[in-house]
Each structure stands twice: as structure tokens, then as C-alpha cells.
Design a protein around this motif. Structure first.
Motif, PDB file in Angstrom:
ATOM      1  N   ASP A 130       0.832  -1.214   0.000  1.00 22.11           N
ATOM      2  CA  ASP A 130       0.000   0.000   0.000  1.00 22.11           C
ATOM      3  C   ASP A 130       0.859   1.253   0.000  1.00 22.11           C
ATOM      4  O   ASP A 130       0.655   2.172  -0.795  1.00 22.11           O
ATOM      5  N   GLY A 131       1.828   1.263   0.913  1.00 21.55           N
ATOM      6  CA  GLY A 131       2.659   2.457   1.099  1.00 21.55           C
ATOM      7  C   GLY A 131       3.473   2.784  -0.138  1.00 21.55           C
ATOM      8  O   GLY A 131       3.524   3.944  -0.575  1.00 21.55           O
ATOM      9  N   ASN A 132       4.103   1.757  -0.719  1.00 21.23           N
ATOM     10  CA  ASN A 132       4.908   1.985  -1.916  1.00 21.23           C
ATOM     11  C   ASN A 132       4.062   2.435  -3.091  1.00 21.23           C
ATOM     12  O   ASN A 132       4.449   3.337  -3.830  1.00 21.23           O
ATOM     13  N   LEU A 133       2.914   1.793  -3.262  1.00 22.00           N
ATOM     14  CA  LEU A 133       2.053   2.175  -4.383  1.00 22.00           C
ATOM     15  C   LEU A 133       1.608   3.636  -4.230  1.00 22.00           C
ATOM     16  O   LEU A 133       1.677   4.418  -5.187  1.00 22.00           O
ATOM     17  N   SER A 134       1.184   4.010  -3.009  1.00 25.11           N
ATOM     18  CA  SER A 134       0.738   5.389  -2.769  1.00 25.11           C
ATOM     19  C   SER A 134       1.844   6.392  -3.084  1.00 25.11           C
ATOM     20  O   SER A 134       1.623   7.405  -3.755  1.00 25.11           O
ATOM     21  N   ARG A 135       3.021   6.072  -2.589  1.00 22.47           N
ATOM     22  CA  ARG A 135       4.156   6.982  -2.743  1.00 22.47           C
ATOM     23  C   ARG A 135       4.490   7.181  -4.227  1.00 22.47           C
ATOM     24  O   ARG A 135       4.667   8.302  -4.690  1.00 22.47           O
ATOM     25  N   HIS A 136       4.558   6.075  -4.974  1.00 19.61           N
ATOM     26  CA  HIS A 136       4.947   6.187  -6.382  1.00 19.61           C
ATOM     27  C   HIS A 136       3.828   6.785  -7.233  1.00 19.61           C
ATOM     28  O   HIS A 136       4.093   7.511  -8.193  1.00 19.61           O
ATOM     29  N   LEU A 137       2.579   6.496  -6.862  1.00 18.84           N
ATOM     30  CA  LEU A 137       1.464   7.121  -7.591  1.00 18.84           C
ATOM     31  C   LEU A 137       1.501   8.638  -7.418  1.00 18.84           C
ATOM     32  O   LEU A 137       1.234   9.391  -8.361  1.00 18.84           O
ATOM     33  N   GLU A 194       2.200  13.983  -9.572  1.00 23.47           N
ATOM     34  CA  GLU A 194       2.853  15.302  -9.552  1.00 23.47           C
ATOM     35  C   GLU A 194       3.551  15.584 -10.882  1.00 23.47           C
ATOM     36  O   GLU A 194       3.667  16.734 -11.296  1.00 23.47           O
ATOM     37  N   ALA A 195       4.016  14.527 -11.546  1.00 25.74           N
ATOM     38  CA  ALA A 195       4.689  14.703 -12.839  1.00 25.74           C
ATOM     39  C   ALA A 195       3.682  14.788 -13.988  1.00 25.74           C
ATOM     40  O   ALA A 195       4.069  14.963 -15.143  1.00 25.74           O
ATOM     41  N   GLY A 196       2.405  14.644 -13.663  1.00 26.60           N
ATOM     42  CA  GLY A 196       1.362  14.758 -14.699  1.00 26.60           C
ATOM     43  C   GLY A 196       1.187  13.501 -15.546  1.00 26.60           C
ATOM     44  O   GLY A 196       0.525  13.530 -16.576  1.00 26.60           O
ATOM     45  N   LEU A 197       1.773  12.386 -15.114  1.00 28.64           N
ATOM     46  CA  LEU A 197       1.719  11.168 -15.925  1.00 28.64           C
ATOM     47  C   LEU A 197       0.497  10.314 -15.599  1.00 28.64           C
ATOM     48  O   LEU A 197       0.082   9.488 -16.406  1.00 28.64           O
ATOM     49  N   VAL A 198      -0.028  10.519 -14.406  1.00 32.42           N
ATOM     50  CA  VAL A 198      -1.109   9.667 -13.911  1.00 32.42           C
ATOM     51  C   VAL A 198      -2.158  10.556 -13.240  1.00 32.42           C
ATOM     52  O   VAL A 198      -1.832  11.611 -12.699  1.00 32.42           O
ATOM     53  N   ARG A 199      -3.399  10.121 -13.318  1.00 34.19           N
ATOM     54  CA  ARG A 199      -4.486  10.838 -12.672  1.00 34.19           C
ATOM     55  C   ARG A 199      -5.053   9.927 -11.587  1.00 34.19           C
ATOM     56  O   ARG A 199      -5.318   8.744 -11.855  1.00 34.19           O
ATOM     57  N   ILE A 200      -5.218  10.473 -10.367  1.00 38.55           N
ATOM     58  CA  ILE A 200      -5.801   9.682  -9.277  1.00 38.55           C
ATOM     59  C   ILE A 200      -7.270  10.066  -9.162  1.00 38.55           C
ATOM     60  O   ILE A 200      -7.605  11.260  -9.111  1.00 38.55           O
ATOM     61  N   ILE A 201      -8.126   9.073  -9.151  1.00 41.14           N
ATOM     62  CA  ILE A 201      -9.558   9.344  -9.082  1.00 41.14           C
ATOM     63  C   ILE A 201     -10.105   8.812  -7.755  1.00 41.14           C
ATOM     64  O   ILE A 201     -10.078   7.604  -7.499  1.00 41.14           O
TER      65      ILE A 201
END
Lengths: 123, 123
Positions: B51-58, B63-70
Motif C-alpha cells: 500500500d505504502g509503496n504504491l501510494s508513494r509512487h502514484l 505530480e509529474a502529470g503522468l497519472v491521474r488519481i480518481i
């Protein structure tokens, strides 16, 4: 999750972090192409690294047994070169096989995405 | 340096560190194969992350604009999913082109090494 159900399907555990780090990947690729080894200066130029960065990453690779550092004197001046070890070559090749898998997965993805275009709007 | 004279020949400047990091490469490969996005739980499983690693990398990828969190609510329970952005897809494809170059260089190396076997002895 469609056809990707398998747990850890994209974990890429074989992406050895010692090799995957960008500068070290440069160094190992350069050295693997020059089995007899490379001068510090040539390696630095091929990899586009500073003295400090090259030294630091070579040390990591040497400690991991992937690279051998050779210090000698040429015309009374100290001379450093580096060469990939047999273990280094074997682990580099294992790493490349995983890299190839990433690319295969990505190609499959592109074909899939072309069939089912994204429903996302630009942010 | 034989035919590799060019300065920075193996620098691989295009290996974007935001994408190259192993966990983030897993995440982006997973998301690029699922253009509509993936649940946090599914993504975690596919990438073999905590959980922690996924959250951190997401967060880094967002922040880099590569992924959108919904973030949403499903049956009154909070629900998180992530999707690759159009910019993320474009940069991921650029990154893959460099990865392909690394593999091409490595294949050339193997052919070369087969012709001129290493003179190194195991340490």
C-alpha cells in the motif's frame, strides 16, 4: 483486470536494481561491448558521466561483483580501467531478458489500446 | 573505443528517471494496458507493491502529470483508482523507444563479444 489477473504480473522482479539504475546501465552496456575493458576516461565519455558519478557507480558495481577495476601505472602515471566480470555479463544478460519482457508487454498494450481507445480527457 | 567513439553514446539521456524507477515502470505498464484506469487494489496486485509503496509512487507520477488519481465513493465507501494521462502515455512511449535502443545496443554487443571473447579471468 481482463487478461492480466496474475498477481505480480507487472512486478518485474528480475529488474535487478543494481543494474537498472540509469548510470550503471550505461556503464554495463559500454563495458559489455568492450570485453577487454575500457579506460576510465573513455568510459566517462561514452556514459556522459562526471568523474564523481562514474567512480561512485563503478564502486557499487565492483562491490556487487559485476565489474573489475584495474589500477596500473603507464609511463609512471596511474591508470584506471574497468571491465565486466563473467558474473556481471551473466547478470546483465538476465536483466536484458526482463527488459525485453517489459517491451513485449508494452507492445501488447499498444495494440490493445488501439482497439479500445482511452476514455480519459486531458486534465 | 572501436566504433563507439561518440561522446555520450551510451548515456541514454531519454531514460526518464520518473518512469525508469522499477515500481513506477510497473505502474505505468499496468495502467497503459488499462486505458480506463485500475482500482488501487488491482494495481497493487499487478505490480506486487505494498500500500505504502504504491501510494508513494502514484503521488510522484501524479505530480509529474503522468497519472491521474480518481477518488470516489462506491456504496458509501471511499474508492481510489488511477489512470494514465495522455501526457503520461506519450512520455511512456518515448521512454520505451530508448529502452528499445538499449536492447539493440546489447544485441550488437553480444554479437561482437561472440566474435572477440573476453580475455578476463574470473576474479
Amino acid at each position: 483486470m481482463a487478461n492480466d489477473q496474475t498477481e505480480g504480473r507487472f512486478a518485474y522482479d528480475g529488474l535487478d536494481r543494481t543494474i537498472h539504475e540509469k548510470a550503471r546501465l550505461s556503464i554495463l552496456t559500454s563495458l559489455s561491448r568492450h570485453p577487454k575493458g575500457l579506460d576510465f576516461a573513455d568510459l566517462k565519455s561514452l556514459c556522459g558521466l562526471t568523474d564523481g558519478n562514474l567512480s561512485r557507480h563503478l564502486q557499487v558495481l565492483e562491490e556487487a561483483g559485476l565489474v573489475r577495476i584495474i589500477k596500473s601505472f603507464e609511463q609512471k602515471r596511474p591508470h584506471t580501467s574497468a571491465a565486466i566480470t563473467p558474473e556481471g555479463r551473466a547478470r546483465y544478460l538476465d536483466y536484458l531478458a526482463v527488459l525485453e519482457q517489459v517491451l513485449k508487454d508494452a507492445v501488447a498494450e499498444n495494440e490493445k489500446a488501439a482497439r479500445a481507445p482511452s476514455t480519459l480527457k486531458p486534465a
